[in-house]
Design a protein around this motif. Structure first.
Motif, PDB file in Angstrom:
ATOM      1  N   PHE A   1      -6.558   4.350   4.037  1.00  0.00           N
ATOM      2  CA  PHE A   1      -6.759   5.595   3.299  1.00  0.00           C
ATOM      3  C   PHE A   1      -7.493   6.636   4.143  1.00  0.00           C
ATOM      4  O   PHE A   1      -7.301   7.832   3.950  1.00  0.00           O
ATOM      5  CB  PHE A   1      -7.477   5.345   1.970  1.00  0.00           C
TER       6      PHE A   1
ATOM      7  N   TYR B   1       0.773  -1.248   0.000  1.00  0.00           N
ATOM      8  CA  TYR B   1       0.000   0.000   0.000  1.00  0.00           C
ATOM      9  C   TYR B   1       0.799   1.291   0.000  1.00  0.00           C
ATOM     10  O   TYR B   1       0.235   2.342  -0.277  1.00  0.00           O
ATOM     11  CB  TYR B   1      -0.955   0.014   1.203  1.00  0.00           C
TER      12      TYR B   1
ATOM     13  N   ARG C   1       0.525   3.448  -3.288  1.00  0.00           N
ATOM     14  CA  ARG C   1      -0.825   3.971  -3.509  1.00  0.00           C
ATOM     15  C   ARG C   1      -1.125   5.113  -2.542  1.00  0.00           C
ATOM     16  O   ARG C   1      -1.680   6.139  -2.934  1.00  0.00           O
ATOM     17  CB  ARG C   1      -1.858   2.857  -3.339  1.00  0.00           C
TER      18      ARG C   1
ATOM     19  N   GLU D   1      -7.656   5.153  -7.459  1.00  0.00           N
ATOM     20  CA  GLU D   1      -7.501   4.021  -6.537  1.00  0.00           C
ATOM     21  C   GLU D   1      -8.542   2.928  -6.750  1.00  0.00           C
ATOM     22  O   GLU D   1      -8.445   1.859  -6.182  1.00  0.00           O
ATOM     23  CB  GLU D   1      -7.541   4.510  -5.087  1.00  0.00           C
TER      24      GLU D   1
ATOM     25  N   PHE E   1      -1.779   9.128  -3.556  1.00  0.00           N
ATOM     26  CA  PHE E   1      -2.985   9.806  -3.082  1.00  0.00           C
ATOM     27  C   PHE E   1      -2.614  11.071  -2.309  1.00  0.00           C
ATOM     28  O   PHE E   1      -3.152  12.151  -2.559  1.00  0.00           O
ATOM     29  CB  PHE E   1      -3.791   8.838  -2.207  1.00  0.00           C
TER      30      PHE E   1
END
Length: 181
Positions: free
Chosen positions: A75, A28, A31, A144, A35
């Motif tokens: 997230f 992760y 990603r 995403e 973001f």
């Protein structure tokens, strides 16, 4: 360990296997970084926030319960950290899409390349003017590939609100792009 699902890695970590958390970070971190980079507009800040996010996840994972997926939980941590930082800065900026990113080629030859570049610039310009709450949902949905429910969990919103924001964001982008052409 790469074949294990997220919740299996979490269970191993909760039983003391530190390598299981390292696997989740490997899955992760890029990603989360992308973001955060698009939200903050600063590579150093995004890197720092990514590290903070992973540290908070490490500390909170012992008590984590699968009420949400690990990705949406992670997230949400990242988004909250970014929003705190942006509020302190009192500036919200969009990081332009980089020229070297892969996009489908709309045509061949110089004319096709010119059209692609013009569309790219119109989209970039529109994204820069898009309000922060619209940018958040679009990044999570289109980049995403989160579901509406996952976006809601990550941002603390009802699914109806997520759908509404995405719809308004797309409409706003279309309107802005029409006026730029």
């Amino acid at each position: 360990m790469r074949q294990l699902l997220d919740h299996e890695c979490i269970a191993l970590f909760q039983r003391g296997d530190r390598e299981a958390f390292a696997e989740l970070v490997r899955r992760y971190q890029n990603r989360v970084y992308r973001f955060l980079l698009r939200l903050t507009g600063c590579r150093e800040e995004a890197l720092e926030l990514t590290q903070d996010t992973m540290l908070k996840a490490f500390r909170g994972l012992a008590d984590w319960r699968p009420d949400a997926t690990f990705a949406t939980w992670l997230f949400r941590i990242a988004n909250n950290a970014a929003m705190d930082r942006l509020r302190r800065r009192k500036v919200v900026e969009y990081v332009p899409i980089e020229e070297h990113m892969d996009f489908p080629d709309p045509g061949t030859g110089p004319e096709g390349e010119l059209q692609r570049t013009q569309r790219y610039r119109a989209l970039e310009s529109a994204l820069q003017r898009l309000p922060e709450d619209y940018r958040q949902v679009l990044l999570l949905r289109e980049v995403e590939e989160f579901s509406y429910a996952e976006i809601g969990e990550a941002l603390g919103l009802q699914v109806g609100t997520v759908k509404s924001r995405i719809s308004r964001a797309r409409q706003a982008l279309l309107e802005m792009c029409k006026h730029n052409v």
